[in-house]
Scaffold this active site. Structure first.
Site, PDB file in Angstrom:
ATOM      1  N   MET A 188       0.850  -1.197   0.000  1.00  0.00           N
ATOM      2  CA  MET A 188       0.000   0.000   0.000  1.00  0.00           C
ATOM      3  C   MET A 188       0.880   1.239   0.000  1.00  0.00           C
ATOM      4  O   MET A 188       1.780   1.360   0.829  1.00  0.00           O
ATOM      5  CB  MET A 188      -0.916  -0.017   1.242  1.00  0.00           C
ATOM      6  CG  MET A 188      -1.756   1.239   1.411  1.00  0.00           C
ATOM      7  SD  MET A 188      -2.892   1.475   0.017  1.00  0.00           S
ATOM      8  CE  MET A 188      -2.977   3.265  -0.014  1.00  0.00           C
ATOM      9  N   GLU A 219       4.636   0.952  -6.064  1.00  0.00           N
ATOM     10  CA  GLU A 219       4.246   1.794  -4.927  1.00  0.00           C
ATOM     11  C   GLU A 219       4.945   3.157  -4.961  1.00  0.00           C
ATOM     12  O   GLU A 219       4.376   4.172  -4.589  1.00  0.00           O
ATOM     13  CB  GLU A 219       4.538   1.088  -3.597  1.00  0.00           C
ATOM     14  CG  GLU A 219       3.874  -0.287  -3.453  1.00  0.00           C
ATOM     15  CD  GLU A 219       2.383  -0.300  -3.745  1.00  0.00           C
ATOM     16  OE1 GLU A 219       1.708   0.722  -3.503  1.00  0.00           O
ATOM     17  OE2 GLU A 219       1.879  -1.338  -4.214  1.00  0.00           O
TER      18      GLU A 219
END
Length: 873
Positions: free
Chosen positions: A274, A309
């Site tokens: 994330m 990411e």
């Protein structure tokens, strides 16, 4: 399913400017206390404030107008279904600035979303918990009451009160760390103010970690946090991150805006990673690399995920989508540029060829279904967001961006990207905003072209025929929608604006002609292309479409596969197109088997990988017949020559791709029951277990798979013992993924029970069950029964998140009998899983397609497999 109330976004009469947030997690009782002091702006007088809030209890709330008296809220009205709370005040709050103060408590849940607990074992073998966050898409509201919408941006000042022996991290750098006045075992950690940002990108982690640190060439402090004692395993990711930041800075011509970036491995983590701004969280397997025990594919995976990411730090974090409808832009873009970045860091990976096999063909397969969806989906209620984190948003998104980049050219693409980032930095944007910037930079009709790819689902099949006129070759090119069930024969046939490139055998690497097909059909003249040359559409396999050549054109392309004059990516694309046409009933599967036999000299890993994937699909389909053994024999014959050439041991001078190819080929031969491979695998496995000769990491998966597939309960027990002893999550996952290969029904059951045991981390249960379903006909039945029998527990574990969709897909996608589709459909009607509704439809559609395929082609395939072995008459 009950219809949801129409979804309404938050009112705009009060919005946050800065969140002052203090959180104090209790790692023993799994609760947390929070204090929010938010600087807000009231844009029109109102006596209530509506915010997002879920699983949080508000204790007190008050409002202090700038320069005025504090007013207590007289009521908190929770709308749980909508994850909102309304704070009521005794009189209207007037226009202007003020401070909203809220004291609240919440729980550190075990659902891998919001502010949650993650279980780990300390180096002394003690079970402990870290407190970590996962907010995307809509779970910041589980950690603190907030305006939890991507377009409501604010700055954040975060303070964490934590045990003094724990590491506490957040998006920004620590500016102060002092003892807590009431308890000397606690410290108060203050972080610097963040830039203006969306709530879903806020993050904090409290736990025990070691780290490795470096500086990027542009002066950013990069740290990789690992479990205690494993700092070494962070070095590879550190190297990738340190190379990547300057690469993106140059590519976008915009510097990374924070002073530091941390990458951290979290034990229990639902996604791969994330992109929280400045504090990126990862599954351990997506970040940690042990030089001795990590295989080549793990390195590649880590490099891609780090690249993905870090791209979001610009594309997503600095400029954020206005609403979840535009999620695809975030994910599609990052999924494309991660390959650009890895290609820059590791040119030897030949990563763009792998893109075609990993993303492009996967997206084409899903998007040919009637139950697909357009790239841009109107999203309302938060529970609908999870569903669009799928292969369409990521893989089709990345594929159409790759096509767009090719259509515009790198220079204008970068110019447009830079304009977009500068224009919208610290703000929000929609898909159209990006098209505008790219259109201005390139002078091409970007919005018109791209609209046809993002606003309607599906893609065209391009039908090509050629005729010779003197020295020239005339191509007839037409388009129609491609459907997995065969050609589209509806009244209103959708069409696309299709950038088409054409090359010939004169120079297979160089495009001879480019056109934009913006109508149903057209003719093209290739000057000076004689009958002795072949013509190939879509060189580089960049355009997002399938191709159907006339049989004579196809015939002339086949030698290009045998003599390797076609580029690897085009050899792969040709085979993949034909395989897909055979599944759709447009050609016979026998044609594809004949084509596959032409790949016997193939040297390229990715081409083999795609071939192997398609043979796996076929093998799984034919497991429903009584000639499954014949297709195994076909697989053995096809893979034996390359297997002999590669051998078992790596040779000096070999690289990354050789290691991947060896693992692929040996695994394929072992699974198909190739005797010499099986015997050698057993011998090496025994030496490995006895500690005589440890298997190199790249050989472990194929060896484990082979011995299990042809193993007994003793083999399974040994594997489970290896699993228990493994110190690395990568090794545990490697074993978990192959356990399903075991054949005996009672052992299959044992593996399924193991999947739900304490030994397997919750996010990995899915791949154990999936491994059982994907291994055999018996496994498929047993896994489906197991999911039904344990539905309550599984659903409770993954509700909402995309893991539930993945579980369903892995379990039922391989069935091939009409009545199974009905059974799956009715099971989910009585056990609804809203976030997986579309997945269920897609699975049912796939089951019916499999059944039709089997009915149509099984006999022909059987005949072909028998006669290729018959002695010539």
């Amino acid at each position: 399913m009950p219809e949801r109330r129409p979804f309404v976004r938050l009112p705009t009469d009060v919005y946050p400017v800065n969140y002052g947030l203090c959180l104090k997690p209790d790692l023993i009782d799994f609760t947390f206390e929070g204090k929010l002091e938010a600087l807000v702006e009231v844009t029109q007088a109102t006596n209530q404030i509506v915010m997002n809030c879920a699983d949080i209890d508000i204790i007190t709330a008050s409002f202090v107008p700038q320069g005025g008296e504090e007013v207590g809220a007289t009521g908190f009205n929770y709308q749980n279904e909508d994850e909102k709370v309304t704070l009521s005040f005794p009189s209207a709050l007037q226009k202007g600035s003020g401070t909203l103060k809220i004291d609240f408590v919440g729980e550190l849940n075990d659902k891998m979303k919001g502010f949650y607990r993650s279980k780990y074992t300390s180096p002394t073998g003690e079970i402990r918990y870290a407190a970590v966050t996962q907010f995307e898409a809509t779970d910041a509201r589980r950690a603190f009451p907030c305006w939890d919408e991507p377009a409501i941006k604010a700055t954040f000042d975060i303070t964490l009160i934590v045990p003094k022996d724990r590491v506490a991290l957040s998006n920004m750098n620590v500016i102060d760390r002092k003892p807590h006045p009431d308890d000397e075992n606690l410290v108060e950690v203050n972080f610097a103010t963040t830039p203006i940002m969306s709530t879903y990108l806020v993050a904090f982690v409290i736990g025990e970690y070691d780290y490795v640190e470096s500086q990027s060439s542009d002066g950013i402090t990069v740290r990789v946090y690992t479990p205690v004692g494993k700092a070494e395993q962070g070095k590879f990711a550190l190297e990738v991150a340190t190379k990547t930041l300057p690469f993106y800075k140059d590519y976008f011509s915009v510097p990374y805006p924070l002073p530091k970036i941390d990458l951290i491995a979290i034990a229990d983590f639902a996604a791969g990673a994330m992109e929280n701004w400045g504090l990126v969280t990862y599954r351990e397997t997506a970040l940690l690399i042990d030089p001795k025990n990590s295989c080549s594919s793990s390195r590649q995976w880590v490099a891609l995920v780090v690249g993905h990411e870090l791209a979001h730090q610009w594309f997503g974090n600095l400029v954020t989508m206005e609403w979840w409808t535009h999620l695809w832009l975030n994910e599609g873009f990052a999924s494309w540029i991660e390959y650009l970045c890895v290609d820059h860091c590791f040119p030897e990976y030949d990563i763009w060829t792998q893109f075609v096999s990993a993303d492009y063909t996967r997206a084409l397969d899903l998007d040919a279904l009637d139950s697909s969806h357009p790239i841009e989906v109107n999203v309302g209620h938060p529970s609908e967001v999870d569903e669009i984190f799928d292969a369409i948003s990521y893989s089709k998104g990345a594929s159409v961006i790759r096509m767009l980049h090719n259509y515009i050219g790198d220079e204008d693409f970068r110019k447009g990207m830079n304009a977009y980032l500068l224009k919208f930095q610290h703000k929000n944007a929609s898909t159209e905003d990006l098209w505008d910037c790219l259109e201005q930079a390139s002078g091409k009709p970007i919005a018109a072209v791209m609209g046809s790819w993002t606003k309607q689902m599906g893609f065209p099949i391009i039908v090509v025929d050629q005729e010779q006129q003197g020295d020239d070759c005339i191509l007839k090119i037409s388009q129609k929608k491609f459907c997995a069930s065969g050609p589209h024969n509806g009244e209103s046939c959708p069409s696309w604006m299709v950038p088409i490139s054409i090359c010939t055998s004169e120079d297979p690497r160089c495009t001879k002609l480019k056109i934009l097909l913006d109508r149903p059909e057209t003719s093209v003249t290739l000057n000076g292309v004689g009958p002795d040359q072949w013509v190939k559409i879509n060189p580089g396999t960049v355009g997002f479409y399938r191709i159907q050549y006339s049989s004579s054109m196809l015939e002339s392309l086949l030698p290009g596969i045998r003599d390797l004059s076609l580029q690897p990516v085009d050899r792969l694309g040709l085979q993949n197109d034909l395989f897909s046409l055979s599944r759709a009933g447009m050609i016979s599967t026998v044609e594809v088997l004949k084509l596959m036999e032409a790949f016997v000299n193939e040297p390229n890993y990715t081409v083999w990988s795609d071939l192997s994937c398609n043979l796996g699909v076929l093998s799984s389909l034919l497991s429903h017949t009584d000639f499954h053994e014949e297709i195994q024999e076909f697989i053995r014959d096809l893979f034996t020559p390359i297997g002999l050439k590669l051998g078992w041991d790596s040779k000096p001078g070999e690289g990354h791709l050789d290691a991947l190819l060896r693992g692929l080929v040996l695994g394929k031969l072992g699974k198909a029951g190739h005797k010499p491979t099986l015997e050698e695998a057993r011998r090496r496995f025994k030496d490995h277990v006895d500690g005589k000769q440890i298997l190199p990491a790249d050989l472990r998966s194929p060896v484990y798979l082979t011995v299990l597939k042809h193993g007994d309960s003793a083999t399974l027990d040994t594997m489970l013992k290896l699993h228990k002893q493994a110190d690395m999550q990568e090794e545990k996952n490697r074993i978990e993924r192959v356990l399903g290969a075991i054949s005996a029904p009672d052992l299959i059951q044992k593996v399924l029970n193991f999947a739900l045991s304490e030994e397997v981390r919750p996010q990995d249960t899915v791949s154990v069950i999936g491994g059982v379903a994907g291994s055999s006909k018996q496994g498929r039945k047993a896994a489906w029964k197991f999911v039904k029998d344990n539905w309550e527990e599984l659903y409770n574990r993954y509700q909402g998140g995309f893991l539930i969709s993945r579980l369903i897909k892995l379990t039922v996608d391989g069935f091939a009998i009409d009545k199974m589709a009905a059974e799956v459909k009715s099971f989910f009607e009585s056990h609804p899983a809203p976030a997986a509704e579309r997945t269920v439809q897609q699975c049912c559609e796939n089951i019916l397609l499999n059944a039709a395929w089997l009915k149509r082609d099984a006999d022909d395939i059987h005949q072909y497999l028998l006669q290729r072995k018959a002695p010539p008459v």
